[in-house]
Motif scaffolding. Sequence first.
Motif, PDB file in Angstrom:
ATOM      1  N   MET A 115      19.000  70.687 -33.958  1.00  0.00           N
ATOM      2  CA  MET A 115      18.546  72.056 -34.099  1.00  0.00           C
ATOM      3  C   MET A 115      18.263  72.346 -35.576  1.00  0.00           C
ATOM      4  SD  MET A 115      20.548  75.408 -32.834  1.00  0.00           S
ATOM      5  CE  MET A 115      20.062  76.982 -33.398  1.00  0.00           C
ATOM      6  N   PRO A 116      17.100  72.866 -35.884  1.00  0.00           N
ATOM      7  CA  PRO A 116      16.762  73.147 -37.277  1.00  0.00           C
ATOM      8  C   PRO A 116      17.622  74.276 -37.857  1.00  0.00           C
ATOM      9  CG  PRO A 116      14.875  73.580 -35.832  1.00  0.00           C
ATOM     10  CD  PRO A 116      16.004  73.150 -34.970  1.00  0.00           C
ATOM     11  N   ALA A 117      17.828  74.215 -39.153  1.00  0.00           N
ATOM     12  CA  ALA A 117      18.594  75.257 -39.844  1.00  0.00           C
ATOM     13  C   ALA A 117      17.826  76.577 -39.768  1.00  0.00           C
ATOM     14  CB  ALA A 117      18.811  74.858 -41.293  1.00  0.00           C
ATOM     15  N   PRO A 118      18.507  77.673 -39.406  1.00  0.00           N
ATOM     16  CA  PRO A 118      17.824  78.960 -39.270  1.00  0.00           C
ATOM     17  C   PRO A 118      17.424  79.598 -40.601  1.00  0.00           C
ATOM     18  CG  PRO A 118      20.158  79.207 -38.788  1.00  0.00           C
ATOM     19  CD  PRO A 118      19.901  77.741 -38.984  1.00  0.00           C
ATOM     20  N   THR A 119      18.081  79.199 -41.692  1.00  0.00           N
ATOM     21  CA  THR A 119      17.760  79.747 -43.016  1.00  0.00           C
ATOM     22  C   THR A 119      17.784  78.617 -44.044  1.00  0.00           C
ATOM     23  OG1 THR A 119      20.049  80.178 -43.671  1.00  0.00           O
ATOM     24  CG2 THR A 119      18.907  81.936 -42.438  1.00  0.00           C
ATOM     25  N   ALA A 120      17.180  78.890 -45.184  1.00  0.00           N
ATOM     26  CA  ALA A 120      17.224  77.921 -46.279  1.00  0.00           C
ATOM     27  C   ALA A 120      18.654  77.718 -46.769  1.00  0.00           C
ATOM     28  CB  ALA A 120      16.325  78.387 -47.419  1.00  0.00           C
ATOM     29  N   LEU A 121      19.469  78.757 -46.709  1.00  0.00           N
ATOM     30  CA  LEU A 121      20.869  78.648 -47.121  1.00  0.00           C
ATOM     31  C   LEU A 121      21.607  77.652 -46.228  1.00  0.00           C
ATOM     32  CD1 LEU A 121      23.293  79.509 -48.809  1.00  0.00           C
ATOM     33  CD2 LEU A 121      23.575  81.449 -47.250  1.00  0.00           C
ATOM     34  N   GLU A 122      21.425  77.760 -44.922  1.00  0.00           N
ATOM     35  CA  GLU A 122      22.071  76.817 -44.001  1.00  0.00           C
ATOM     36  C   GLU A 122      21.525  75.404 -44.202  1.00  0.00           C
ATOM     37  OE1 GLU A 122      24.798  77.437 -42.262  1.00  0.00           O
ATOM     38  OE2 GLU A 122      24.646  79.388 -43.221  1.00  0.00           O
ATOM     39  N   LEU A 123      20.237  75.290 -44.508  1.00  0.00           N
ATOM     40  CA  LEU A 123      19.675  73.969 -44.793  1.00  0.00           C
ATOM     41  C   LEU A 123      20.316  73.385 -46.046  1.00  0.00           C
ATOM     42  CD1 LEU A 123      17.747  71.679 -44.150  1.00  0.00           C
ATOM     43  CD2 LEU A 123      16.011  72.874 -45.494  1.00  0.00           C
ATOM     44  N   MET A 124      20.525  74.215 -47.066  1.00  0.00           N
ATOM     45  CA  MET A 124      21.176  73.737 -48.297  1.00  0.00           C
ATOM     46  C   MET A 124      22.555  73.180 -47.982  1.00  0.00           C
ATOM     47  SD  MET A 124      21.130  73.391 -51.563  1.00  0.00           S
ATOM     48  CE  MET A 124      22.407  72.172 -51.692  1.00  0.00           C
ATOM     49  N   ARG A 125      23.315  73.895 -47.178  1.00  0.00           N
ATOM     50  CA  ARG A 125      24.665  73.439 -46.824  1.00  0.00           C
ATOM     51  C   ARG A 125      24.611  72.122 -46.039  1.00  0.00           C
ATOM     52  NH1 ARG A 125      28.329  77.481 -47.891  1.00  0.00           N
ATOM     53  NH2 ARG A 125      27.546  79.602 -47.902  1.00  0.00           N
ATOM     54  N   SER A 126      23.675  72.012 -45.115  1.00  0.00           N
ATOM     55  CA  SER A 126      23.581  70.784 -44.316  1.00  0.00           C
ATOM     56  C   SER A 126      23.112  69.612 -45.165  1.00  0.00           C
ATOM     57  CB  SER A 126      22.675  70.983 -43.100  1.00  0.00           C
ATOM     58  OG  SER A 126      21.322  71.142 -43.472  1.00  0.00           O
ATOM     59  N   ARG A 127      22.250  69.873 -46.138  1.00  0.00           N
ATOM     60  CA  ARG A 127      21.802  68.795 -47.030  1.00  0.00           C
ATOM     61  C   ARG A 127      22.945  68.313 -47.922  1.00  0.00           C
ATOM     62  NH1 ARG A 127      16.743  67.362 -48.111  1.00  0.00           N
ATOM     63  NH2 ARG A 127      17.104  67.358 -50.358  1.00  0.00           N
ATOM     64  N   TYR A 128      23.805  69.221 -48.373  1.00  0.00           N
ATOM     65  CA  TYR A 128      24.977  68.808 -49.136  1.00  0.00           C
ATOM     66  C   TYR A 128      25.827  67.865 -48.281  1.00  0.00           C
ATOM     67  CZ  TYR A 128      29.543  68.824 -51.308  1.00  0.00           C
ATOM     68  OH  TYR A 128      30.728  68.416 -51.852  1.00  0.00           O
ATOM     69  N   SER A 129      26.061  68.233 -47.028  1.00  0.00           N
ATOM     70  CA  SER A 129      26.837  67.377 -46.119  1.00  0.00           C
ATOM     71  C   SER A 129      26.166  66.020 -45.948  1.00  0.00           C
ATOM     72  CB  SER A 129      26.994  68.049 -44.749  1.00  0.00           C
ATOM     73  OG  SER A 129      27.759  69.219 -44.870  1.00  0.00           O
ATOM     74  N   ALA A 130      24.842  66.010 -45.890  1.00  0.00           N
ATOM     75  CA  ALA A 130      24.113  64.746 -45.752  1.00  0.00           C
ATOM     76  C   ALA A 130      24.308  63.873 -46.991  1.00  0.00           C
ATOM     77  CB  ALA A 130      22.631  65.008 -45.500  1.00  0.00           C
ATOM     78  N   TYR A 131      24.348  64.469 -48.172  1.00  0.00           N
ATOM     79  CA  TYR A 131      24.632  63.692 -49.386  1.00  0.00           C
ATOM     80  C   TYR A 131      26.035  63.108 -49.319  1.00  0.00           C
ATOM     81  CZ  TYR A 131      20.456  64.618 -52.150  1.00  0.00           C
ATOM     82  OH  TYR A 131      19.169  64.629 -52.624  1.00  0.00           O
ATOM     83  N   VAL A 132      27.004  63.912 -48.882  1.00  0.00           N
ATOM     84  CA  VAL A 132      28.386  63.440 -48.778  1.00  0.00           C
ATOM     85  C   VAL A 132      28.469  62.244 -47.828  1.00  0.00           C
ATOM     86  CG1 VAL A 132      30.704  64.041 -47.965  1.00  0.00           C
ATOM     87  CG2 VAL A 132      29.408  65.665 -49.356  1.00  0.00           C
TER      88      VAL A 132
END
Length: 107
Positions: free
Chosen positions: A1-18
Amino acid sequence: MPAPTALELMRSRYSAYVLGDTDYLRATWAPHTCPADLDVDPSASDAPRWLGLQIKRFSAVDDTHAEVEFVARYKVGGRAHRLHESSRFVRGDDGRWRYVDGDVSDR
């Protein structure tokens, strides 16, 4: 499911880096700015050990553009560092937010 906001995308991308999820990072990066040599293997000897993400500011510029300012803390070789960035995001015709680029700050 795509992130509903850029803020949520930022958080998910941080998790992806981790987690070292390069495929997710590429899928959520605007194609015209995504680097060819993206490698985020967390098991590499020189890989950062991510310690936390702090969102400093979120602003929706309009329906298709947003900015997120954040500080991500990490360690490399036992030394603590911080990445302070103001990131730009764009929502495509498919409705998905994607990371475009960012300005790194020393503040």
